[in-house]
Write an enzyme that holds these catalytic residues in place. Sequence first.
Site, PDB file in Angstrom:
ATOM      1  N   GLU A  45      -2.700  19.267 -39.918  1.00  0.00           N
ATOM      2  CA  GLU A  45      -3.793  18.491 -40.514  1.00  0.00           C
ATOM      3  C   GLU A  45      -5.090  19.312 -40.541  1.00  0.00           C
ATOM      4  O   GLU A  45      -5.416  20.008 -39.580  1.00  0.00           O
ATOM      5  CB  GLU A  45      -4.003  17.235 -39.649  1.00  0.00           C
ATOM      6  CG  GLU A  45      -5.133  16.336 -40.118  1.00  0.00           C
ATOM      7  CD  GLU A  45      -5.330  15.125 -39.208  1.00  0.00           C
ATOM      8  OE1 GLU A  45      -4.791  15.141 -38.067  1.00  0.00           O
ATOM      9  OE2 GLU A  45      -6.007  14.173 -39.629  1.00  0.00           O
ATOM     10  N   LYS A 113      -5.026  10.805 -46.669  1.00  0.00           N
ATOM     11  CA  LYS A 113      -4.682  10.074 -45.443  1.00  0.00           C
ATOM     12  C   LYS A 113      -5.097   8.607 -45.563  1.00  0.00           C
ATOM     13  O   LYS A 113      -6.226   8.298 -45.970  1.00  0.00           O
ATOM     14  CB  LYS A 113      -5.408  10.726 -44.260  1.00  0.00           C
ATOM     15  CG  LYS A 113      -5.004  10.207 -42.887  1.00  0.00           C
ATOM     16  CD  LYS A 113      -5.715  11.025 -41.785  1.00  0.00           C
ATOM     17  CE  LYS A 113      -5.268  10.662 -40.388  1.00  0.00           C
ATOM     18  NZ  LYS A 113      -5.929  11.505 -39.366  1.00  0.00           N
ATOM     19  N   TYR A 119     -11.098   5.509 -32.891  1.00  0.00           N
ATOM     20  CA  TYR A 119     -11.088   5.045 -31.504  1.00  0.00           C
ATOM     21  C   TYR A 119     -10.929   6.261 -30.611  1.00  0.00           C
ATOM     22  O   TYR A 119     -10.766   7.373 -31.096  1.00  0.00           O
ATOM     23  CB  TYR A 119      -9.942   4.042 -31.292  1.00  0.00           C
ATOM     24  CG  TYR A 119      -8.598   4.589 -31.703  1.00  0.00           C
ATOM     25  CD1 TYR A 119      -8.092   4.333 -32.971  1.00  0.00           C
ATOM     26  CD2 TYR A 119      -7.853   5.402 -30.852  1.00  0.00           C
ATOM     27  CE1 TYR A 119      -6.874   4.861 -33.366  1.00  0.00           C
ATOM     28  CE2 TYR A 119      -6.632   5.932 -31.237  1.00  0.00           C
ATOM     29  CZ  TYR A 119      -6.145   5.655 -32.498  1.00  0.00           C
ATOM     30  OH  TYR A 119      -4.945   6.185 -32.883  1.00  0.00           O
ATOM     31  N   CYS A 149      -0.831  12.661 -39.781  1.00  0.00           N
ATOM     32  CA  CYS A 149      -1.111  12.215 -38.414  1.00  0.00           C
ATOM     33  C   CYS A 149      -1.046  10.690 -38.241  1.00  0.00           C
ATOM     34  O   CYS A 149       0.030  10.125 -38.287  1.00  0.00           O
ATOM     35  CB  CYS A 149      -2.475  12.775 -37.983  1.00  0.00           C
ATOM     36  SG  CYS A 149      -2.625  12.990 -36.186  1.00  0.00           S
ATOM     37  N   LYS A 181       2.135  12.265 -23.874  1.00  0.00           N
ATOM     38  CA  LYS A 181       2.004  12.105 -25.327  1.00  0.00           C
ATOM     39  C   LYS A 181       3.264  12.533 -26.088  1.00  0.00           C
ATOM     40  O   LYS A 181       3.638  11.898 -27.072  1.00  0.00           O
ATOM     41  CB  LYS A 181       0.794  12.930 -25.796  1.00  0.00           C
ATOM     42  CG  LYS A 181       0.431  12.796 -27.271  1.00  0.00           C
ATOM     43  CD  LYS A 181      -0.424  11.585 -27.529  1.00  0.00           C
ATOM     44  CE  LYS A 181      -1.056  11.560 -28.907  1.00  0.00           C
ATOM     45  NZ  LYS A 181      -2.304  12.314 -28.980  1.00  0.00           N
ATOM     46  N   SER A 297     -12.070  24.552  -6.477  1.00  0.00           N
ATOM     47  CA  SER A 297     -12.385  25.887  -7.002  1.00  0.00           C
ATOM     48  C   SER A 297     -11.172  26.800  -6.905  1.00  0.00           C
ATOM     49  O   SER A 297     -11.007  27.706  -7.735  1.00  0.00           O
ATOM     50  CB  SER A 297     -13.603  26.490  -6.294  1.00  0.00           C
ATOM     51  OG  SER A 297     -13.402  26.596  -4.906  1.00  0.00           O
ATOM     52  N   ASN A 373     -28.093  18.342  -2.152  1.00  0.00           N
ATOM     53  CA  ASN A 373     -28.197  18.735  -3.553  1.00  0.00           C
ATOM     54  C   ASN A 373     -28.850  20.105  -3.695  1.00  0.00           C
ATOM     55  O   ASN A 373     -28.483  20.891  -4.568  1.00  0.00           O
ATOM     56  CB  ASN A 373     -29.027  17.707  -4.333  1.00  0.00           C
ATOM     57  CG  ASN A 373     -28.268  16.413  -4.570  1.00  0.00           C
ATOM     58  OD1 ASN A 373     -27.051  16.415  -4.716  1.00  0.00           O
ATOM     59  ND2 ASN A 373     -28.984  15.298  -4.602  1.00  0.00           N
TER      60      ASN A 373
END
Lengths: 543, 543
Positions: A45, A113, A119, A149, A181, A297, A373
């Site tokens: 796409e 498309k 969203y 898509c 996914k 780290s 801090n």
Amino acid sequence: MASLNILMAQMNTLVGDFDGNTKRVIKIVQSAIDTHDQPVVVFPELTLSGYPPEDLLLRPSIELRVDQSLELLCSQLPEAAWVVIGYPKREGGELYNAAGVIHGGKLVAEYHKQCLPNYQVFDEKRYFVSGSAPCVLDIQGVQVALSICEDIWEKHPTADAAEAGAEILLNLNSSPYHRGKRGERWEMVAERARQAAFPIVYVNQVGGQDELVFDGGSFAVTADGTVAAAAPSFEEGEYWLQYDNENKNQPFSGQAVNAPMNEMAATWQALVLGVRDYVNKNGFKGVVLGLSGGIDSALTLAVAVEALGPERVEAIMMPFRYTSQMSVDDAAEQSKTQGVTHKVISIENIYASFMASLEEEFAGTTPDTTEENLQARCRGVLLMSISNKKGVLVLTTGNKSEMAVGYSTLYGDMAGGFDVLKDVPKTLVFELCRYRNTLGPCIPQRVIDRPPSAELAPDQKDEDSLPPYDILDQILEMYVERDMSAEAIIDHGFDREQVQRVLRLVDINEYKRRQAPIGVRITRRGFGRDRRYPITSGWRIGL
Amino acid sequence: MASLNILMAQMNTLVGDFDGNTKRVIKIVQSAIDTHDQPVVVFPELTLSGYPPEDLLLRPSIELRVDQSLELLCSQLPEAAWVVIGYPKREGGELYNAAGVIHGGKLVAEYHKQCLPNYQVFDEKRYFVSGSAPCVLDIQGVQVALSICEDIWEKHPTADAAEAGAEILLNLNSSPYHRGKRGERWEMVAERARQAAFPIVYVNQVGGQDELVFDGGSFAVTADGTVAAAAPSFEEGEYWLQYDNENKNQPFSGQAVNAPMNEMAATWQALVLGVRDYVNKNGFKGVVLGLSGGIDSALTLAVAVEALGPERVEAIMMPFRYTSQMSVDDAAEQSKTQGVTHKVISIENIYASFMASLEEEFAGTTPDTTEENLQARCRGVLLMSISNKKGVLVLTTGNKSEMAVGYSTLYGDMAGGFDVLKDVPKTLVFELCRYRNTLGPCIPQRVIDRPPSAELAPDQKDEDSLPPYDILDQILEMYVERDMSAEAIIDHGFDREQVQRVLRLVDINEYKRRQAPIGVRITRRGFGRDRRYPITSGWRIGL
């Protein structure tokens, strides 16, 4: 009988780089035609603009740039190839998310498309209007339909293509990774194939773009929903499919089904690719990071070395009076194991000079988080100075749990350009470290085993001020990723006071997240474009 | 003859605070009914949730919160009143941007917004679906239609209301300020009134919400498009209109037409209200800022004092070897004039301790912008320490021109919670200073007259590394606000090399802006939600 040589061009595009992306398309197609007759080369796409181009789409020159690219493609692509590419297309004053087919020196078909995601991280209705018709064209006797898509996630675009006589559907994607996914895609595309009773070829881009990582994993399913071919995840490449429309049960051959990666390996790869592409696409020589002896780290360093190689990574240990010897030793050990440049710069004198200068302002006050801090900010300024002087990017090391509850210092440990673990909950940080160590020695075991501490005060442990991470991460996942209310979370057996405190911390720390560096999104909802909360807010949890 | 007592309730809502906003509605209506029979009280768009609620709209408890508020309103509002309020409404699984009318203890009518803005700062299609029908109800013999904000910017919602028999339209707004907006509104609403041949009452909210400032300025136009009543801008309040539907030419009486503010005064007020609401709605005790002797921090201080009063403002001058005596003196003078706490903290020792600690890392290198950034970061850390210790917000002082070209230091002068001048181009900074001084002594004239300098190197002037600001700001306005291409800007008579350099600077500094504090939007396109560019980008100017 009709057959096609289909190439899934799983390309890593660069947003905004019309020239570069166009040249890459030409090169890929030229190679394809060297080995296969009349190839059908399918790109992801918005191939020419990259994805997501965001507000670049509002620039008037987009039209000109697309036209120039298309002209170049029409004149330079081998005439026998059928090349399916994506691009933004202006027509009648409106902008469409388009896919076009170039063949014989001409644009022979174009699809717009129909389903525009607006969203999560997507804002397509900000830019595009919806198309309303299927596109089916005859390619060497095969009726081929196109879709893009999101179209595959709703029913009607595929159904309409079937109705219009399609025998096979090519679906162009820029589908970002999140955990799980790939399975969701396979299931959805299989369902659409069964509904339409034709095979579907799903081509996805690969690569990092700011907070998104596209994982590739292009694949093809048969009309009965079987995955017949699957390209690797997180790797750029071209993958051939031989398609034969007479063989209904096994129309595809030529491409193996790469077994889905386990999710831990995929998450690791997503982080690595996200860092590599951010650093390289933005032209940094390398990276520098603060290596504290803690687990965040340590994992960040491991990802950076995998992404860039040890020679492009510098680790700085910046001890203070609260830094344990264990931390100093473990940081040095990992740097040695990984072969990166390791420096030690104490912040004692810098801290002292700040406190001396603030003496009058702080008269009559008692130590609080201000001093904690300040330590983090001394370190942040040191790293940024090295970054400025050497042209390297500062990687920050904050994880998602910390980002959520604001357990971090703005302009301190949050100072830097890219936060590798931004979307990785602390419990997953532990799992990823263990996973990484299965690939070879890397992170000292003691770093994984010791109780997490920011070491900003004597004998400090994270769990002094936060719930245990396994509890915290469950609450956060329910609140941030699943939008559950306080009451619903408490109903799952969590302590009322703890839940209310955690949710309140998430709510009041939006101001920190708004100034945080971007980082790789690996969950269903990351902090970033994905979650847009007001800073100023009278929202109270409790319902 | 039928007449109505209409109250334009120009309310300052707080996003997410359903309880507070609901109580304020009740209080306003109770006061209204004390003085007027059967009042029609019109509130702004999304009264109960505030605007924009952003992703709070995705939380499932929104529905419950709205229902509770509506129940409370139905039971507690005086039955004789007609109360028109805005709220998000879930119906059939969809969310609408709704306006409802409460009368006699019941919700008697409801309208769903038809036109959903999804451009600039607006994301309404992320949350809402469009309504499709007008809403006309009989209020004491008058046919009254409702519409919401964007509906008035398109033709059909007003035309459909006219077709449905409306005699007057009430339009609920949460329309943010930008320079020139008031005139645009008057023109558009007048045109709609003439097209529909009925009067329109336009009610807008007032107040600051993160980067947006709503300017109020509610008004009413007659059927021939004459503005017959206009409430003040930037002030919360309730404004009565007597409406008589027999008197077609002059249906309104009772409310004067407040002459539009000149734009410089309006911009000043927008900045003041933006700062005041951000500080107060977020519960800060006050603010602290670095006062450098330069014009940006001078104007920032002036705005802060107007917004909060001098006792809530602290100004810190942080001199270094490159700070001129003029700067030290001018900063002290303005602090005295404005009556704020003024402190001087040198950064010499802090800077020296950083440089000493970096000696090994910097061995063999020559001074560059690294050392300049370091000065800015010493100052940023000092201000943040004071902020942490005292619970005050750091105001930053960067203007829009600097934000555009990246002439600023991340975690240095960009360290802070709110950037007052973020959307104010440098040339407008000068004009606003002159304007402010017409109201009384404030900014030393020398601060306005001297050539701008960051004073980060000996004898440094901004114009050594940037084009003159009057040129720069014109180029920036064309590129950032009007999306013009490099060629189009050059065609306006600007130097090719200069244009290309400026545009390139804008493009490559997206990473800085992404971590910048929010600030008041006063132009048609601010940096923030308004302009969403990728950081990683191969876009090249030139077309």
